[in-house]
Write a protein that holds these residues in place. Structure first.
Motif, short mmCIF file in Angstrom:
data_model
loop_
_atom_site.label_atom_id
_atom_site.label_comp_id
_atom_site.label_asym_id
_atom_site.label_seq_id
_atom_site.Cartn_x
_atom_site.Cartn_y
_atom_site.Cartn_z
N THR A 1 0.55 -0.99 0.09
CA THR A 1 0.10 0.34 -0.06
C THR A 1 0.98 0.90 0.34
OG1 THR A 1 -1.73 -1.17 1.22
CG2 THR A 1 -1.96 1.55 1.62
N ALA A 2 1.76 1.58 0.90
CA ALA A 2 2.57 2.19 0.84
C ALA A 2 3.72 2.76 0.02
CB ALA A 2 3.85 2.33 2.20
N LEU B 1 0.75 3.87 -3.27
CA LEU B 1 0.67 5.49 -3.11
C LEU B 1 1.33 6.12 -2.96
CD1 LEU B 1 -2.10 4.96 0.74
CD2 LEU B 1 -2.40 5.45 -1.78
N TYR C 1 -1.98 9.92 4.32
CA TYR C 1 -1.48 8.94 4.10
C TYR C 1 0.37 9.01 4.94
CZ TYR C 1 0.43 4.06 4.12
OH TYR C 1 1.13 2.96 5.08
N GLU D 1 3.48 8.50 6.37
CA GLU D 1 4.73 7.83 6.40
C GLU D 1 5.03 7.45 7.44
OE1 GLU D 1 6.68 6.30 1.84
OE2 GLU D 1 6.66 8.92 2.48
N SER E 1 -0.84 5.07 9.17
CA SER E 1 -2.69 5.80 8.70
C SER E 1 -3.05 6.53 8.12
CB SER E 1 -2.92 6.68 10.14
OG SER E 1 -2.86 5.42 11.31
N PHE E 2 -4.53 6.87 7.61
CA PHE E 2 -4.74 7.38 6.63
C PHE E 2 -5.49 8.39 6.82
CE2 PHE E 2 -4.72 3.62 3.81
CZ PHE E 2 -4.39 4.27 2.78
N GLU F 1 -10.21 10.75 4.71
CA GLU F 1 -10.94 10.53 3.98
C GLU F 1 -12.56 10.32 3.82
OE1 GLU F 1 -11.30 8.89 7.87
OE2 GLU F 1 -9.91 9.17 7.22
N VAL G 1 3.63 13.36 4.95
CA VAL G 1 2.84 12.25 5.18
C VAL G 1 2.29 12.08 3.38
CG1 VAL G 1 1.24 13.29 6.90
CG2 VAL G 1 1.10 14.51 4.16
N VAL H 1 -4.73 -2.04 -1.47
CA VAL H 1 -4.66 -1.13 -0.99
C VAL H 1 -6.81 -0.84 -0.85
CG1 VAL H 1 -5.76 1.07 -2.13
CG2 VAL H 1 -2.97 0.25 -2.36
N PHE I 1 -7.68 -0.35 3.26
CA PHE I 1 -7.59 0.77 3.68
C PHE I 1 -9.28 0.93 4.42
CE2 PHE I 1 -11.30 3.78 3.14
CZ PHE I 1 -11.07 4.87 2.85
N HIS J 1 -7.62 -0.27 7.48
CA HIS J 1 -7.76 0.13 8.70
C HIS J 1 -8.84 1.06 9.12
CE1 HIS J 1 -5.75 4.16 10.28
NE2 HIS J 1 -6.55 4.49 9.01
#
Length: 217
Positions: free
Chosen positions: A12-13, A16, A43, A45, A70-71, A74, A95, A113, A117, A120
């Motif tokens: 995911t990281a 993104l 997001y 980092e 973390s997000f 959203e 971020v 993702v 997501f 999370h």
């Protein structure tokens, strides 16, 4: 963290980072403010982001403290066009900003993702329910003990910078839903009982758990 969770986080990281814009945010700087236009998801980092807001009467509350992985922001995915909260960095942070349309596309087409997501947001929802119950039924002493233990666990989970070192009593009051004088009184009580360090940098001792256990009996 399980093997799948670590794999999902890494993928995911990386995804993104490839589609978003990396932003270095200095400690205490705002990422966005309440009532600004909402058209990006963020997001974390690295670092620590505080989500808070104010009522029309000017009363502040901390909604969440979010570390790496973390997000936030959203709500734009649900059709909100204005920010309902502020987001600022409690530590020097990095971020990634992802445009709303890009995030929607990823959630539809990228299983890593999408799964990360979703997991999370489920954790965030569960934590929000716990916080609401805590606020409704528990004393200030117990709420403060729980908040300090959560913050200490963030330090133990690999934060490069100390979370506890930047949390002041006003922020604790906004997290707990109390006043700064009341928090000061409780912190002094915790020091006398040996639950936290008596002087120097704030350190949380494992004996603080007894506050939670005592009030359950």
């Amino acid at each position: 963290m399980t093997g799948w969770a670590h794999f999902a986080l890494s993928n995911t990281a990386a995804t993104l980072a490839s589609v978003g814009t990396a932003i270095e945010v200095a400690r205490n700087a705002f990422i966005y403010r309440q009532a600004e236009r909402a058209d990006e998801v963020f997001y974390v980092e690295a670092g620590l982001v505080k989500i808070d807001g104010a009522s029309p009467e000017g009363k502040f509350a901390v909604v969440a403290l979010l570390g790496g992985g973390s997000f936030f922001g959203e709500s734009c995915l649900a059709g909100h066009t204005m920010r309902k909260t502020n987001a600022s960095a409690l530590l020097d942070s990095r971020v990634i900003s992802i445009r709303k349309r890009t995030m929607v596309r990823l959630l539809r087409t990228d299983p890593h993702v999408s799964r990360y997501f979703t997991a999370h947001m489920i954790r965030r929802l569960a934590r929000a329910e716990e916080d609401l119950m805590d606020l409704r039924v528990n004393s200030v002493e117990r709420r403060l003990a729980r908040a300090l233990l959560v913050l200490a666990s963030m330090d133990e989970n690999g934060q490069a910078q100390s979370v506890l070192a930047v949390i002041n009593q006003q922020t604790l009051a906004e997290i707990v839903g109390s006043t700064r004088p009341r928090i000061s009184e409780m912190m002094s009580k915790f020091r006398r009982r040996g639950y936290i360090s008596a002087s120097g940098p704030l350190k949380i001792h494992s004996s603080l758990v007894s506050v939670l256990l005592r009030e359950r009996t």
